[in-house]
Design an enzyme around this catalytic site. Structure first.
Site, PDB file in Angstrom:
ATOM      1  N   HIS A  82       0.845  -1.195   0.000  1.00  0.00           N
ATOM      2  CA  HIS A  82       0.000   0.000   0.000  1.00  0.00           C
ATOM      3  C   HIS A  82       0.874   1.235   0.000  1.00  0.00           C
ATOM      4  CE1 HIS A  82      -3.827   2.065   0.548  1.00  0.00           C
ATOM      5  NE2 HIS A  82      -3.119   2.950   1.237  1.00  0.00           N
ATOM      6  N   ASP A 161     -14.673   2.928   7.155  1.00  0.00           N
ATOM      7  CA  ASP A 161     -13.685   3.758   6.461  1.00  0.00           C
ATOM      8  C   ASP A 161     -14.311   4.433   5.246  1.00  0.00           C
ATOM      9  OD1 ASP A 161     -11.056   4.779   5.660  1.00  0.00           O
ATOM     10  OD2 ASP A 161     -11.342   3.426   3.978  1.00  0.00           O
ATOM     11  N   ARG A 168     -13.822  12.924   5.647  1.00  0.00           N
ATOM     12  CA  ARG A 168     -12.495  13.515   5.882  1.00  0.00           C
ATOM     13  C   ARG A 168     -12.042  14.321   4.676  1.00  0.00           C
ATOM     14  NH1 ARG A 168      -8.941   8.792   6.623  1.00  0.00           N
ATOM     15  NH2 ARG A 168      -7.268  10.303   6.816  1.00  0.00           N
ATOM     16  N   SER A 183      -7.703   4.123   8.566  1.00  0.00           N
ATOM     17  CA  SER A 183      -8.257   4.000   7.220  1.00  0.00           C
ATOM     18  C   SER A 183      -7.492   2.949   6.401  1.00  0.00           C
ATOM     19  CB  SER A 183      -8.173   5.383   6.552  1.00  0.00           C
ATOM     20  OG  SER A 183      -8.415   5.298   5.186  1.00  0.00           O
ATOM     21  N   LYS A 187      -8.641  -1.444   5.917  1.00  0.00           N
ATOM     22  CA  LYS A 187      -8.872  -2.047   4.592  1.00  0.00           C
ATOM     23  C   LYS A 187      -7.889  -3.180   4.325  1.00  0.00           C
ATOM     24  CE  LYS A 187      -8.557   1.953   2.693  1.00  0.00           C
ATOM     25  NZ  LYS A 187      -8.761   3.348   2.387  1.00  0.00           N
TER      26      LYS A 187
HETATM   27  N1  URA Z   1      -5.157   6.327   1.815  1.00  0.00           N
HETATM   28  C1  URA Z   1      -6.179   5.781   2.512  1.00  0.00           C
HETATM   29  O1  URA Z   1      -6.715   4.741   2.155  1.00  0.00           O
HETATM   30  N2  URA Z   1      -6.600   6.419   3.610  1.00  0.00           N
HETATM   31  C2  URA Z   1      -6.059   7.564   4.045  1.00  0.00           C
HETATM   32  O2  URA Z   1      -6.498   8.067   5.060  1.00  0.00           O
HETATM   33  C3  URA Z   1      -4.989   8.139   3.305  1.00  0.00           C
HETATM   34  C4  URA Z   1      -4.544   7.491   2.188  1.00  0.00           C
END
Ligand code: URA
Length: 445
Positions: A82, A161, A168, A183, A187
C-alpha cells in the site's frame, strides 16, 4: 454515553477508551451519529491526536465494521503493498503482476484518486472493459486461479472507512496519523493478507510532506500491522516530484506497459523493484530483499510479469488488445507543449501542483461524482537534474477541455523550475522501516 460528551473529551485532549470509540464509530455507521458530529470528532482527533492504543482500537473497530476475508484456503503467503498516495504513482500496476509472477499471491484492494493524488482503481478502469467491482466470491476465485486480483473497496469491506473517508476528504481531516492508520490498515487487514509492504511517501506531493511526519506515520502503520499479526515493513520514498514521466490514468498504464516490456524509467523502477523485493521476501520466495529484487528483475526481463498483467486484464474483463497495442486508444483533442524559456537544469517539478493540474485537465475529480477523462494528463519530458536548452519541451499536457488550456499551461510552466546551477534529485528511497527501527536504504538498482 452521548456523542457530544465523547467529542468534548477528545477535544480536551483526553484519551478515549474502547467503549467510547466503539459507540461513536458504530453510531456513525448506523446513522445515529450524524455527519456534523462525526466531522467535529474527526477535527478533535486531527488536533489532539490519538495514542497508539487508541489508534489500534480505532483500526480494530473500523476493520470489524465489515467482513474480514479469509484466504487461508489459498496456498502461499499472501502479500500486498500500500502506498500512502502520490502523483504519477503507478507502481502497483507493475509490482502486483511482477510479484505474482514470482509465485507470491497478491490480493490487492486499491483506492481511487484522492485529493491531488491518483488512484490505482482509476488507472485500471482506464483499460476498456476492466472490472474493479468484483464480488467477494469473484475476488476469491480470481486470486485462487491466477495468484493476483485487483479490486476496489466494496460495501462489505471496512464500511466505516468508506463513510468516514468521504467526510475527511471534505472536512480537511485527511492528514492525521491515527485517521490515516485506521483507514489504510482497516482495509488492508480485511483483505485476507498475511504480510504487507508499505510505501510511505514524503515531500510536496505526499499527504505527509515533512519527513518527520512521514516517519511517524510509517512507524504507526508498521506497529499496527504487526500488532494484528501481519508482518509489515515499509519504505520511506520521495514524492517531491512525480514518479516516472506520466501523470494521468491511461498515460500511466502505457508507461507501465513500456516498463514491463523492458523500458527503464529509473525512479519508477527503483521503487517498484525495492517494494517488490520486500514482498517476495515476505512471501517466502527469497531470503532477503536483495534476492527478492533479483527475482523480480528476472520475471520482468523474461516477460513473465507482462504475461501476468495480461492474464489479470483478461480475467477481470479488460480488452487485452489495448495492452498489446496501446496506440489504438483514443487520443485527446488537445496536446499542448510547455517549453523551457531558459537554459539550465530542472531544479523542481512540484508534484502537488502537477497533481492539481492533472485534475484540471480531467485526470482526477474535483467533486466525488466527477467523471474522469482517462486520456487526460501530463507527460513530463524532463525530470529533476536534467539539463535543458531554451525552447526544449518540458512537458506535454493532454486534454479535451479547451477552456482550461491557458491556465493549465501557465500553472505547469510555474510548477517546473529551471535554474542555472546543476542539481541532483532528492534521494529516492530514504529508509527502510520495520518493527526494529528505521534503517538507511543503500540504493540497489
Ligand atoms: N489512503 C487511505 O486509504 N486512507 C487515508 O487516510 C490516506 C490514504
Amino acid at each position: 454515553m452521548n456523542p457530544t460528551e465523547i467529542i468534548r473529551k477528545k477535544r480536551s485532549g483526553a484519551k478515549l477508551n474502547r467503549t467510547e470509540i466503539d459507540f461513536f464509530i458504530h453510531g456513525y455507521i448506523n446513522g445515529k451519529v450524524p455527519d456534523y458530529q462525526m466531522s467535529a470528532f474527526l477535527m478533535a482527533v486531527f488536533f489532539q491526536k490519538m495514542d497508539f492504543e487508541e489508534t489500534t482500537i480505532l483500526t480494530d473497530i473500523m476493520l470489524h465494521s465489515g467482513i474480514v476475508i479469509d484466504l487461508s484456503k489459498i496456498p502461499g503467503i499472501k502479500v500486498d503493498k500500500h502506498s500512502t498516495g502520490g502523483v504519477g504513482d503507478k507502481v502497483s500496476l507493475i509490482l502486483a503482476p511482477m510479484v505474482a509472477a514470482c509465485g507470491v499471491p497478491v490480493p490487492m484492494i486499491s483506492g481511487r484518486g484522492l485529493g491531488h493524488t491518483g488512484g490505482t482503481l482509476d488507472k485500471l478502469e482506464s483499460i476498456p472493459g476492466f472490472r474493479t467491482d468484483l464480488s467477494l466470491d469473484e475476488y476469491k476465485n480470481v486470486i485462487a486461479e491466477i495468484g493476483l486480483v485487483m479490486i476496489g473497496q466494496t460495501n462489505e469491506i471496512a464500511p466505516a472507512d468508506k463513510k468516514m473517508y468521504a467526510l475527511r476528504d471534505v472536512t480537511g481531516t485527511v492528514e492525521s496519523i491515527p485517521l490515516i492508520s485506521g483507514s489504510i490498515m482497516s482495509k488492508k487487514l480485511a483483505e485476507g493478507i498475511d504480510a504487507l509492504v508499505l510505501d510511505i511517501k514524503t515531500g510536496r506531493g505526499a499527504f505527509m510532506q515533512s519527513e518527520a511526519d512521514a516517519v511517524d506515520l510509517a512507524k504507526t502503520l508498521i506497529a499496527v500491522g504487526n500488532k494484528f499479526g501481519k508482518k509489515t515493513i515499509g519504505f520511506l520514498t520521495d514524492m517531491s516530484q512525480p514518479l516516472g514521466y506520466a501523470v494521468g490514468n491511461w498515460l500511466e498504464v502505457v508507461e507501465c506497459i513500456e516498463c514491463m516490456q523492458g523500458k527503464n524509467v529509473p525512479d519508477l523502477m527503483e521503487v517498484t523493484y525495492v517494494l517488490g523485493g520486500a514482498m517476495v521476501m515476505l512471501g517466502g520466495k527469497a531470503v532477503s530483499i536483495e534476492e527478492g529484487i533479483s527475482k523480480c528483475k528476472n520475471v520482468l526481463q523474461t516477460g513473465k510479469a507482462m504475461d501476468k498483467f495480461k492474464e489479470l486484464v483478461r480475467r477481470q474483463g479488460g480488452d487485452v488488445s489495448f495492452i498489446t497495442n496501446p496506440g489504438k486508444y483514443p487520443k485527446s483533442k488537445y496536446a499542448i507543449e510547455v517549453k523551457s524559456t531558459s537554459k539550465g537544469y530542472v531544479h523542481n517539478i512540484d508534484a502537488l501542483e502537477v497533481g492539481f493540474i492533472g485534475i484540471m485537465l480531467g485526470a482526477g475529480r474535483m467533486k466525488v461524482d466527477d467523471i474522469i477523462d482517462p486520456k487526460a494528463g501530463i507527460r513530463l519530458m524532463k525530470k529533476v537534474g536534467d539539463s535543458v536548452k531554451a525552447g526544449d519541451t518540458l512537458a506535454i499536457m493532454q486534454t479535451d477541455n479547451q477552456e482550461i488550456l491557458e491556465t493549465a499551461a501557465h500553472r505547469l510552466e510555474k510548477a517546473i523550475c529551471v535554474a542555472t546551477a546543476p542539481c541532483a534529485p532528492s534521494p529516492l528511497i530514504r529508509a527502510m522501516i520495520n518493527e526494529e527501527g528505521i534503517f538507511p536504504w543503500h540504493g540497489l538498482v
